[in-house]
Design a protein around this motif. Sequence first.
Motif, PDB file in Angstrom:
ATOM      1  N   UNK A  25       0.844  -1.199   0.000  1.00  0.00           N
ATOM      2  CA  UNK A  25       0.000   0.000   0.000  1.00  0.00           C
ATOM      3  C   UNK A  25       0.882   1.253   0.000  1.00  0.00           C
ATOM      4  N   UNK A  26       2.036   1.150   0.677  1.00  0.00           N
ATOM      5  CA  UNK A  26       2.970   2.276   0.645  1.00  0.00           C
ATOM      6  C   UNK A  26       3.435   2.569  -0.778  1.00  0.00           C
ATOM      7  N   UNK A  27       3.687   1.499  -1.527  1.00  0.00           N
ATOM      8  CA  UNK A  27       4.114   1.645  -2.919  1.00  0.00           C
ATOM      9  C   UNK A  27       3.023   2.307  -3.745  1.00  0.00           C
ATOM     10  N   UNK A  28       1.785   1.886  -3.486  1.00  0.00           N
ATOM     11  CA  UNK A  28       0.631   2.439  -4.194  1.00  0.00           C
ATOM     12  C   UNK A  28       0.543   3.945  -3.962  1.00  0.00           C
ATOM     13  N   UNK A  29       0.934   4.376  -2.744  1.00  0.00           N
ATOM     14  CA  UNK A  29       0.914   5.795  -2.415  1.00  0.00           C
ATOM     15  C   UNK A  29       1.992   6.549  -3.181  1.00  0.00           C
ATOM     16  N   UNK A  30       3.175   5.938  -3.224  1.00  0.00           N
ATOM     17  CA  UNK A  30       4.294   6.635  -3.843  1.00  0.00           C
ATOM     18  C   UNK A  30       4.141   6.723  -5.361  1.00  0.00           C
ATOM     19  N   UNK A  31       3.719   5.592  -5.969  1.00  0.00           N
ATOM     20  CA  UNK A  31       3.540   5.607  -7.418  1.00  0.00           C
ATOM     21  C   UNK A  31       2.233   6.313  -7.742  1.00  0.00           C
ATOM     22  N   UNK A  32       2.326   7.551  -8.094  1.00  0.00           N
ATOM     23  CA  UNK A  32       1.137   8.384  -8.274  1.00  0.00           C
ATOM     24  C   UNK A  32       0.213   7.760  -9.319  1.00  0.00           C
ATOM     25  N   UNK A  33      -0.757   7.008  -8.862  1.00  0.00           N
ATOM     26  CA  UNK A  33      -1.664   6.361  -9.795  1.00  0.00           C
ATOM     27  C   UNK A  33      -2.828   7.293 -10.095  1.00  0.00           C
ATOM     28  N   UNK A  34      -3.284   7.252 -11.333  1.00  0.00           N
ATOM     29  CA  UNK A  34      -4.401   8.146 -11.686  1.00  0.00           C
ATOM     30  C   UNK A  34      -5.714   7.659 -11.087  1.00  0.00           C
ATOM     31  N   UNK A  35      -5.725   6.431 -10.547  1.00  0.00           N
ATOM     32  CA  UNK A  35      -6.977   5.927  -9.995  1.00  0.00           C
ATOM     33  C   UNK A  35      -7.209   6.397  -8.562  1.00  0.00           C
TER      34      UNK A  35
END
Lengths: 367, 367, 367, 367, 367
Positions: E230-240
């Motif tokens: 989830x930390x990675x999901x935060x860092x990788x600015x996803x458009x979703x």
Amino acid sequence: MRRRHQRRRARPGTSPGTLTIDPGAPKPRIRVTAYRPEKVVEHEVDGVGALRELLGRWPVVWVNVDGLGDEATLRELGELFGMHRLALEDVVNVVQRPKVEPYDEHLFIISRMALAEQHHPTEQVSLVLGENYVLTFQERPGDCFEAVRERIRQGQGKLRRAGPDYLAYALLDAVVDSYFPALEQLHEQLERLEERIFAEPDEQTAAEVQRIKGDLRHLRRAAWPHRDAIGLMLREESRFITPATRVYLRDVVDHAQHVNDLLTTYYELGLDLMNAYLSSVSNRMNEVMKVLTVMAAIFIPLSFLAGIYGMNFDPAASPWNMPELATRYGYPVLLLVMALIGIGLLLYFRRRGWVGRSRTRRRWNKH
Amino acid sequence: MRRRHQRRRARPGTSPGTLTIDPGAPKPRIRVTAYRPEKVVEHEVDGVGALRELLGRWPVVWVNVDGLGDEATLRELGELFGMHRLALEDVVNVVQRPKVEPYDEHLFIISRMALAEQHHPTEQVSLVLGENYVLTFQERPGDCFEAVRERIRQGQGKLRRAGPDYLAYALLDAVVDSYFPALEQLHEQLERLEERIFAEPDEQTAAEVQRIKGDLRHLRRAAWPHRDAIGLMLREESRFITPATRVYLRDVVDHAQHVNDLLTTYYELGLDLMNAYLSSVSNRMNEVMKVLTVMAAIFIPLSFLAGIYGMNFDPAASPWNMPELATRYGYPVLLLVMALIGIGLLLYFRRRGWVGRSRTRRRWNKH
Amino acid sequence: MRRRHQRRRARPGTSPGTLTIDPGAPKPRIRVTAYRPEKVVEHEVDGVGALRELLGRWPVVWVNVDGLGDEATLRELGELFGMHRLALEDVVNVVQRPKVEPYDEHLFIISRMALAEQHHPTEQVSLVLGENYVLTFQERPGDCFEAVRERIRQGQGKLRRAGPDYLAYALLDAVVDSYFPALEQLHEQLERLEERIFAEPDEQTAAEVQRIKGDLRHLRRAAWPHRDAIGLMLREESRFITPATRVYLRDVVDHAQHVNDLLTTYYELGLDLMNAYLSSVSNRMNEVMKVLTVMAAIFIPLSFLAGIYGMNFDPAASPWNMPELATRYGYPVLLLVMALIGIGLLLYFRRRGWVGRSRTRRRWNKH
Amino acid sequence: MRRRHQRRRARPGTSPGTLTIDPGAPKPRIRVTAYRPEKVVEHEVDGVGALRELLGRWPVVWVNVDGLGDEATLRELGELFGMHRLALEDVVNVVQRPKVEPYDEHLFIISRMALAEQHHPTEQVSLVLGENYVLTFQERPGDCFEAVRERIRQGQGKLRRAGPDYLAYALLDAVVDSYFPALEQLHEQLERLEERIFAEPDEQTAAEVQRIKGDLRHLRRAAWPHRDAIGLMLREESRFITPATRVYLRDVVDHAQHVNDLLTTYYELGLDLMNAYLSSVSNRMNEVMKVLTVMAAIFIPLSFLAGIYGMNFDPAASPWNMPELATRYGYPVLLLVMALIGIGLLLYFRRRGWVGRSRTRRRWNKH
Amino acid sequence: MRRRHQRRRARPGTSPGTLTIDPGAPKPRIRVTAYRPEKVVEHEVDGVGALRELLGRWPVVWVNVDGLGDEATLRELGELFGMHRLALEDVVNVVQRPKVEPYDEHLFIISRMALAEQHHPTEQVSLVLGENYVLTFQERPGDCFEAVRERIRQGQGKLRRAGPDYLAYALLDAVVDSYFPALEQLHEQLERLEERIFAEPDEQTAAEVQRIKGDLRHLRRAAWPHRDAIGLMLREESRFITPATRVYLRDVVDHAQHVNDLLTTYYELGLDLMNAYLSSVSNRMNEVMKVLTVMAAIFIPLSFLAGIYGMNFDPAASPWNMPELATRYGYPVLLLVMALIGIGLLLYFRRRGWVGRSRTRRRWNKH
């Protein structure tokens, strides 16, 4: 035996921002301290309304809330200071790990102070650092901030002349430093137990080592994240912290790291003591076994000999039947033989170090 | 038994820069060494005033303060050298972890030297490196800097021709290298204990291993941060350190890493020895048990047989009552049977390795 | 028992570059190997002067120094090759951890090779890689470079056609690969001990496991830093290393990592074996205890019965006094009762698995 | 007992690229599979020459070499595919750790697959991924690629339409997934042992736990580097890997990490079981000791009493000499006293929990 | 005893995207919840077709699939939502570690929720977050999302006004929070066991500690990767994910880290308890041994004396033969001597602390 206070968490899946008030929590008591270099006012306020007029008029207003037992008051406070619903939830849900979260209007900091009391080893302190205020929430009255309050009152030192960031630093410093007395106390207990472990290892000693290890684990979980949280606060250049205060915060990070070092060292000492205890118990069992073995090994053969000559074979029936019984020196010779066997075995055991020597050495060690 | 010196920390929350002077600390003794390539002066000064005239006139002035027992002197020194209040507090509060802090006017370095003495295993050395001076604070007289002083006096080598940064390097080098003799001493003790553990494991051996492990933990906590602190000093290009000195500091980082490697290795050796001790105690108990078992297992059945024939059933009352007692060879046959049983059991135990063999092997190991 | 060779370090605080020559160290023997693709010369030289004329005339000159027992020679060499005083000190002070240090005129590399000998498990190899030379220092004659020398002599492969960086690679490769036979030997010993631990665990087995763990710790401390040092050398684009050689050095880093993996695995195996040993000793004690318990528990009650009927209450004095002694079948009935009790207990112990079954299983395991 | 296959490494210092052929290694068998979406050919070739005409004509040619026992063939292959001498040496020297090395003409990948067989728990698979070919080397026939071959033959799925990078992915995926069945098997064995440890802990159980831990250590050393190696391959944008395949490789990295998680968990379980075993043995010894103690403590005093009245003091000589022997109720009273003592001790031991209770509880646990 | 559900993995080497349906898996049940601020519809649909008309018409459509037992349905769903074959394979193969994978059309998230049930401690929850939908797959009916559903139905809070990213956050939050009750339950069990270990350590206690440690290992393996994923999901600015939701996700990362802290602490507590258990068993054995030794050491010498005077040497044959038997006070003197020996030994053992004292202390501890 002793049980840690169990707090109820919100049910998984409930809406963020839900304030799950612990029914047993004390009602909030709001104390305000407002100061500028030349003046300080300090009083308890009844409602949140009284705060509104202070904010903005003083360069620093410190609002301290003791007790989290009333949802309405907390919500009003949250609104007044523009707190995020998640932040307010974290304030109430007092099982958070220390962290620093930047919001647009303020920095939100969660820390945990160490207490001397056994059933509440740590208490959550939430801190909101805004443009001209510091807002702190504590679980219950009683804290490690008395010295800070005294410094504000006295007006000596830098505190009254500096901004809210310096006050926040002073409070965080007090929180991190609150671990040192707690740790020193546990360390002293461990050192006392270490002495007892080799002198007289009993089960109580082991149970106390276990208890202290449990306390260290608890403190470690509470203390550990401080260093990273405050370190992060330093690195992320927040507008709420002036460069002058950064030097001081660097010092808090150092102290937090020192706390972590001590926790690691003392926990290792605790592990060590359990091993020492095990080896001490083993050693003691060894001593017990040696006594048993020496006693049994000496007297069992002698008893056997006595048993031989207690048999009732009839000498009258045959000259082969126990003729020794009727010889002139049968009895004294047997006693002599028994004595020789006993002394021989004793010497053998003494040479193997099972008799005498080890005890002498132990006594010598005590002096 | 032995107790580490307990220092009093300031109460959590007290103002930063508060100097909590330990009443038992020795009074400060200030020694100045000023030198240039062709000349060196070295004397003790009474007050801080005497320093003022030296500073700026010599390329390098080394002010060494032994003892931290007087607040006024320390404050004067702090003022003279423009020290930050937090730095001065760290100097006095001698339980700091090693660190390097850059200030505008100087570098502030805290390090810990290892001592040979048992009750003060390490001592804090604070070092302030300025444009043309080095200021060092020690807890008490006696240090590892004598060789550096000698090098200054002799004027050989690079020291007298180089700047204060090189002097700071020389002092840090001496501090880090002070761990090597301390570690070698502990290592020798551990090796001596290792030999004793298999030869004659007693409780004292275990207690000494524990003590050495405690010392290693203490040294580790003191030594560990040096590498990172000095490494950081290298990376953060400070204007107080010339490129020529950087090569030398790199060497100190290497030595600090070496100290850390040794600490890890020796601590693991200590853990190992406790395990070896436990296994050695177990083994010894095993030996004791074997002796007991062999003695008991051989003589208990034989005693039972002797007991049988010591019963008083009346042969006169019935021909079924112990007719063996009156047979011609009853007694010698019984003795023979007993001998056979005893020898049989002995052989059985020898085959299982409980008698004889193991002892022979051990004796052979000693030669 | 065995003692590692203790080397004297310089006193903390002595001037950097002080060469503390170990009086017992062998005198330096200088061997020169100079080569170009079509030719190779190889001889021993007496003084440093003889080297001067070779340098610069050959594309690669390899100067190998065996023995560090003469300060003058080392100083001359240091001067000839422009070595930094710290580098020269590290060469002499043979307790360095492996490292790579870039200087302007050359790369300075410290590595440690593993030896098969027990009292000197590793030996420091210092390597200076310059524009057209490689200078190596070893503590004493005998090394793992014979195969490299042979390759130079034979002129096969790439070695004679490549520059000094390739020679340095070849030497480092030999140093790192020298750990593999040493590790395999220790691994084989551990596997042999593993078998013995379950078959017949005695104290010698435990002591040997401890010794091997000590050797592994020693090798680990020596081997561990190679990977990082050589990896760093790869990353810091040094002008002394051609791109073609980088591929080869990458391979050495891989091997160094492999050595580290093996060291970790074998050390864990060693820890494991100590645990297995402890459990095996416990198990054996269990077996001993079972035998003792079965013997004692069966015969002690029987002996008690025999003791009863060996009492001398006078049947003549009262009909209540041991009338059994004069009954017709008193004796055989008692024997029968004893047999039944004995068999009953035996069956009970067999059902609990204390007799017979476990031994059978163990025997089955051997086949 | 069981021995792992020992491979001979090259002597340290030998020339890189030296192919040290294991004389016992099977001779190479070369199988070629060439395919395009609509067609596939698959056959074994005798020499390297036959490969030359296939390469370049098909979009993907997979050359699989089983067995490394012939230097000439390997050299020819190396030449044909332009392999670096170090790469070829790594192919032959089958004790490499998994790694990925980019060369100009191809990617060189070393991986290790897990086998079900006990004596060869892992086997090295070297893989060369070029523009239009994949070359794989295995130590011996038999692999985990059968399913991949089947997919090529069937032509279903993406495999036949994709390039050599997708084939390389499919093979690496098969290699990493080969650890799952091996791990599941070891896990099942550990779970079975866990049940046995509390039911009947014998030495065989401990030895098996040790064996499984050894296997896990071996697998871990083999599996661990896959994640980093393949992860590195993903990060270093290689021209041999198309973006479409990267998604798939990410999946292999995930699986490799999963393998590592499982290895860690199972190894911890193994450590745990050894502790459980030790505690179970201790417990069992406790049970044995209790039986011995109860038996001995009850009957030893009773036997002593019987021994008293078996003494032969002459009542005729003095009225003080054992007058009890001639009293009317002496014998029955003594028997009563003995019974009372016995019952009293039994009750005492039962209250301490040494008799009866513990056994009942154990029986209840089984149901 | 208890067995974890064994899932079948696909055979290594099978084509990626192969759906290996577990024949025992429940058939999929599809529930749709579509909502906008003012309205919500919620129903179960029979086929995938029914979904098509909902998608795009509502701002948020949540499709929840309970049960993975039908390949056709899953394939249809995968096609409808444009899922990658690897993603769909991961959904079915329910032994994945938590991860987040960005695809062009959606984010694919695998998480694992903790269940209270013993045989399925965790269950995989796969989540697909698209532009206007959230698709979740669960292994079987029953989950920790009921509170989220209730929040949607009630329309209070932010949930109904926010987008699908906020729904995904709410679900992930519920998943991570599901570990807290599971962990608290295990912690309570451990604390109860800790009390029992010192009061009455039996094998069942040890077995339960082992079981809980196994559960903690299992939970750790499942929970650990959440934080990073989830930390990675935060860092990788996803458009979703909208910025507003990021604050909330940061909170989930915090909770995940808190779960990890607790897992570490509780596992260490488990390790600790096993050590405490071992030491408690040792201690208890020590107690048993002391009783045996005291009993045996007192009565064995006394029995020997009784045995002496039970011998049948004939006083008539010689005046040397046991003249004591006929002395006036022989018997009472012997009884007195026996009493003195017994009392002396008892005092000796009491002084060594083997009798009486230790028991008193234990009793005192209980009160």
